[in-house]
Design a protein around this motif. Structure first.
Motif, PDB file in Angstrom:
ATOM      1  N   ASP A 129       0.640  -1.320   0.133  1.00 16.74           N
ATOM      2  CA  ASP A 129       0.160  -0.422   0.101  1.00 16.74           C
ATOM      3  C   ASP A 129       1.047   1.577  -0.045  1.00 16.74           C
ATOM      4  OD1 ASP A 129      -2.766  -1.193   0.400  1.00 16.74           O
ATOM      5  OD2 ASP A 129      -2.637  -1.600   1.698  1.00 16.74           O
ATOM      6  N   PHE A 130       1.313   1.787   1.221  1.00 19.55           N
ATOM      7  CA  PHE A 130       2.296   2.066   1.100  1.00 19.55           C
ATOM      8  C   PHE A 130       4.034   2.211   1.916  1.00 19.55           C
ATOM      9  CE2 PHE A 130      -1.774   4.128   1.955  1.00 19.55           C
ATOM     10  CZ  PHE A 130      -1.460   5.551   1.277  1.00 19.55           C
ATOM     11  N   LEU A 131       4.986   3.227   0.782  1.00 23.77           N
ATOM     12  CA  LEU A 131       6.587   2.891   1.355  1.00 23.77           C
ATOM     13  C   LEU A 131       6.432   4.314   2.117  1.00 23.77           C
ATOM     14  CD1 LEU A 131       8.422   0.118   1.795  1.00 23.77           C
ATOM     15  CD2 LEU A 131       9.357   1.732  -0.665  1.00 23.77           C
ATOM     16  N   VAL A 132       6.943   3.780   3.063  1.00 24.32           N
ATOM     17  CA  VAL A 132       7.439   5.703   3.257  1.00 24.32           C
ATOM     18  C   VAL A 132       8.496   5.789   3.827  1.00 24.32           C
ATOM     19  CG1 VAL A 132       5.315   6.275   3.793  1.00 24.32           C
ATOM     20  CG2 VAL A 132       6.350   5.146   5.932  1.00 24.32           C
ATOM     21  N   LEU A 133       9.672   6.883   3.868  1.00 28.00           N
ATOM     22  CA  LEU A 133      10.472   6.872   4.852  1.00 28.00           C
ATOM     23  C   LEU A 133      10.835   7.660   6.163  1.00 28.00           C
ATOM     24  CD1 LEU A 133      13.694   7.188   5.390  1.00 28.00           C
ATOM     25  CD2 LEU A 133      13.666   9.263   4.254  1.00 28.00           C
ATOM     26  N   ASN A 134      10.888   6.843   7.164  1.00 28.26           N
ATOM     27  CA  ASN A 134      10.476   8.431   8.603  1.00 28.26           C
ATOM     28  C   ASN A 134      12.043   8.728   8.517  1.00 28.26           C
ATOM     29  OD1 ASN A 134      10.924   8.564  11.228  1.00 28.26           O
ATOM     30  ND2 ASN A 134       8.764   6.890  11.862  1.00 28.26           N
ATOM     31  N   LYS A 135      11.649  10.287   8.521  1.00 32.07           N
ATOM     32  CA  LYS A 135      12.767  11.305   8.448  1.00 32.07           C
ATOM     33  C   LYS A 135      12.904  11.100  10.017  1.00 32.07           C
ATOM     34  CE  LYS A 135      10.573  13.748   6.213  1.00 32.07           C
ATOM     35  NZ  LYS A 135      10.037  15.399   5.527  1.00 32.07           N
ATOM     36  N   GLU A 136      12.803  10.965  11.000  1.00 29.45           N
ATOM     37  CA  GLU A 136      13.239  11.192  12.530  1.00 29.45           C
ATOM     38  C   GLU A 136      14.046  10.105  12.923  1.00 29.45           C
ATOM     39  OE1 GLU A 136       9.898  11.315  15.294  1.00 29.45           O
ATOM     40  OE2 GLU A 136       9.698  13.017  14.926  1.00 29.45           O
ATOM     41  N   THR A 137      13.965   8.441  12.201  1.00 31.58           N
ATOM     42  CA  THR A 137      14.431   6.948  12.298  1.00 31.58           C
ATOM     43  C   THR A 137      15.965   6.525  11.589  1.00 31.58           C
ATOM     44  OG1 THR A 137      12.245   5.510  11.849  1.00 31.58           O
ATOM     45  CG2 THR A 137      12.032   6.361  13.938  1.00 31.58           C
ATOM     46  N   GLN A 138      14.738   7.810  10.187  1.00 32.07           N
ATOM     47  CA  GLN A 138      15.920   7.534   9.241  1.00 32.07           C
ATOM     48  C   GLN A 138      15.210   6.090   8.617  1.00 32.07           C
ATOM     49  OE1 GLN A 138      16.956   9.373   6.471  1.00 32.07           O
ATOM     50  NE2 GLN A 138      16.755  10.767   8.231  1.00 32.07           N
ATOM     51  N   GLY A 189      13.582  -1.028  -4.871  1.00 30.18           N
ATOM     52  CA  GLY A 189      15.045  -1.050  -4.152  1.00 30.18           C
ATOM     53  C   GLY A 189      15.112  -0.438  -2.663  1.00 30.18           C
ATOM     54  N   PHE A 190      14.537  -0.393  -2.213  1.00 31.70           N
ATOM     55  CA  PHE A 190      14.316  -0.138  -0.876  1.00 31.70           C
ATOM     56  C   PHE A 190      14.636  -0.955  -0.199  1.00 31.70           C
ATOM     57  CE2 PHE A 190      12.978   4.082  -3.097  1.00 31.70           C
ATOM     58  CZ  PHE A 190      14.404   5.081  -2.466  1.00 31.70           C
ATOM     59  N   LYS A 191      15.876  -1.369   1.314  1.00 31.81           N
ATOM     60  CA  LYS A 191      15.645  -2.392   1.831  1.00 31.81           C
ATOM     61  C   LYS A 191      13.718  -1.887   3.085  1.00 31.81           C
ATOM     62  CE  LYS A 191      17.361  -5.166   5.624  1.00 31.81           C
ATOM     63  NZ  LYS A 191      18.945  -5.543   6.199  1.00 31.81           N
ATOM     64  N   VAL A 192      13.287  -2.650   3.315  1.00 29.37           N
ATOM     65  CA  VAL A 192      11.871  -2.605   4.191  1.00 29.37           C
ATOM     66  C   VAL A 192      12.589  -3.107   5.849  1.00 29.37           C
ATOM     67  CG1 VAL A 192       9.780  -3.383   5.476  1.00 29.37           C
ATOM     68  CG2 VAL A 192      10.277  -3.141   2.773  1.00 29.37           C
ATOM     69  N   GLN A 193      12.138  -2.046   6.333  1.00 29.34           N
ATOM     70  CA  GLN A 193      12.880  -1.863   7.560  1.00 29.34           C
ATOM     71  C   GLN A 193      11.734  -2.021   8.489  1.00 29.34           C
ATOM     72  OE1 GLN A 193      15.303   1.141   6.751  1.00 29.34           O
ATOM     73  NE2 GLN A 193      16.532   0.353   7.148  1.00 29.34           N
ATOM     74  N   GLN A 194      10.967  -1.367   8.732  1.00 30.65           N
ATOM     75  CA  GLN A 194       9.468  -1.565   9.703  1.00 30.65           C
ATOM     76  C   GLN A 194       8.670  -1.860   9.071  1.00 30.65           C
ATOM     77  OE1 GLN A 194       9.847  -0.847  13.176  1.00 30.65           O
ATOM     78  NE2 GLN A 194      11.665  -1.286  13.237  1.00 30.65           N
ATOM     79  N   ARG A 195       7.167  -2.725   9.691  1.00 32.02           N
ATOM     80  CA  ARG A 195       6.108  -3.233   8.863  1.00 32.02           C
ATOM     81  C   ARG A 195       5.361  -2.409   9.417  1.00 32.02           C
ATOM     82  NH1 ARG A 195      10.087  -7.450   7.814  1.00 32.02           N
ATOM     83  NH2 ARG A 195      10.320  -7.756   5.989  1.00 32.02           N
ATOM     84  N   PHE A 196       4.286  -1.635   9.466  1.00 27.38           N
ATOM     85  CA  PHE A 196       3.057  -1.177   9.976  1.00 27.38           C
ATOM     86  C   PHE A 196       1.267  -1.332   9.416  1.00 27.38           C
ATOM     87  CE2 PHE A 196       6.413   1.063  11.743  1.00 27.38           C
ATOM     88  CZ  PHE A 196       6.331   1.195  13.332  1.00 27.38           C
ATOM     89  N   ALA A 197       0.908  -1.840   9.919  1.00 25.68           N
ATOM     90  CA  ALA A 197      -0.212  -1.565   9.727  1.00 25.68           C
ATOM     91  C   ALA A 197      -1.210  -0.509   9.881  1.00 25.68           C
ATOM     92  CB  ALA A 197      -1.126  -3.638   9.967  1.00 25.68           C
ATOM     93  N   VAL A 198      -2.041  -0.236   9.712  1.00 28.96           N
ATOM     94  CA  VAL A 198      -2.923   0.770  10.076  1.00 28.96           C
ATOM     95  C   VAL A 198      -4.150   0.305   9.396  1.00 28.96           C
ATOM     96  CG1 VAL A 198      -3.639   3.005   8.833  1.00 28.96           C
ATOM     97  CG2 VAL A 198      -0.918   2.438   9.167  1.00 28.96           C
ATOM     98  N   LEU A 199      -5.103  -0.043  11.445  1.00 27.77           N
ATOM     99  CA  LEU A 199      -6.376  -0.880  11.072  1.00 27.77           C
ATOM    100  C   LEU A 199      -6.974   0.199  11.846  1.00 27.77           C
ATOM    101  CD1 LEU A 199      -7.801  -3.747  10.509  1.00 27.77           C
ATOM    102  CD2 LEU A 199      -6.587  -4.749  12.424  1.00 27.77           C
ATOM    103  N   LYS A 200      -7.819   0.657  11.158  1.00 31.69           N
ATOM    104  CA  LYS A 200      -8.800   1.151  11.682  1.00 31.69           C
ATOM    105  C   LYS A 200      -9.901   0.887  11.309  1.00 31.69           C
ATOM    106  CE  LYS A 200      -5.374   4.613  12.114  1.00 31.69           C
ATOM    107  NZ  LYS A 200      -5.406   6.626  12.278  1.00 31.69           N
ATOM    108  N   GLY A 201     -10.880   1.959  12.479  1.00 33.00           N
ATOM    109  CA  GLY A 201     -12.992   1.002  11.832  1.00 33.00           C
ATOM    110  C   GLY A 201     -13.613   1.335  13.084  1.00 33.00           C
TER     111      GLY A 201
END
Length: 297
Positions: A129-138, A189-201
């Protein structure tokens, strides 16, 4: 925790806004996950996490100036959402989150990719769904998002939370996260370092539950729970439009319900309540016709 101890005061800042789409956007950001932690009974294949409630509250506070601006001038949000032709609530939720992630002056994420297909030869392995860079944790994070509405049955065990389509269960969704959706170790081309589920409703308790019935410790009590049942309550509810399942409009969208059909009903009084009505012929619950809907005080 049991049903009698469920709180009646909640952090629901999305209700302060006027425009329906801005209210939905605020809900998308500020609302907590349905689960406060993963159930111990869940067999984990690929590890993933849930964001703590405090993270979403902070995101909301950081975004509040923009939400107020959009409430006055919602055109940028409306134009963005106009590209979505589907009426599916899950896609609406996903696109609202996408809108927020692109506005990176209000948070610490850099959006690297959205709806990323993983293909091997002629076979599609899955999609991120989404690939993001967390700029606080890099660190590069993979987010999977879902908007779900589950009805609790029996003893409210993990396998007893059922979707409106009874093939869709909370248990199946969590296993789909860990077995399928979080299987990828890299993307774009990015290594996935953290995985998060955003499960709302929202989760719904059966209306005939005893007040001393235990609620699983993984159910997030900071998110308002609803009720569900197959009988019509005596209180004044009105039926919500489908998009209002994210957040009810500020003004009632229909009159007090007289003819009841399957759907989500809302009572906006001192004791705010959501009630998911299901026709008795759809479910075999053994309810008595004179059962009344319990009300939190």
């Amino acid at each position: 925790m049991n049903i009698a101890s469920v709180k009646t005061s909640y952090f629901e800042p999305w209700l302060q806004f006027n425009h329906p789409m801005v209210r939905q956007l605020a809900f998308t950001i500020a609302s907590p996950n349905l689960l406060c932690h993963l159930p111990q009974s869940l067999a984990i294949q690929h590890n993933f996490q849930l964001h703590p409630d405090q993270i979403w509250e902070q995101h909301f506070q950081n975004y509040l100036p923009r939400l107020k601006q959009l409430d006055e001038t919602p055109e940028p949000l409306l134009q963005f959402m106009s590209r979505l032709k589907s009426t599916r609530l899950g896609l609406r939720f996903e696109n609202l989150l996408w809108f927020w992630l692109q506005e990176d002056q209000y948070h610490s994420y850099q959006l690297l990719g959205y709806s990323i297909q993983k293909i091997e030869g002629a076979k599609t392995l899955g999609e991120l769904d989404f690939l993001v860079l967390n700029k606080e944790t890099q660190q590069v994070e993979h987010w999977e998002v879902a908007l779900k509405y589950y009805l609790g049955e029996g003893q409210l065990n993990l396998e007893q939370w059922i979707g409106l389509n009874r093939e869709d269960t909370l248990s199946k969704k969590l296993y789909h996260f860990t077995d399928k959706q979080f299987q990828f170790s890299e993307a774009l081309g990015f290594k996935v370092q953290q995985r998060f589920a955003v499960l709302k409703g929202q989760l719904y308790l059966p209306l005939n539950s005893a007040q001393d019935q235990s609620i699983p410790d993984w159910v997030n009590s900071t998110r308002r729970l609803g009720f569900w049942g197959t009988v019509i309550p005596n209180s004044n509810f009105y039926r919500l439009e489908r998009h209002e399942w994210l957040c009810p409009n500020k003004q009632a969208s229909s009159n007090t319900a007289y003819w009841w059909t399957d759907g989500l009903y809302y009572r906006n009084t001192e004791n705010t309540q959501f009630y998911m009505f299901r026709h008795p012929f759809l479910l075999s619950l053994g309810l008595n016709s004179d059962e009344k809907m319990p009300l939190y005080k």
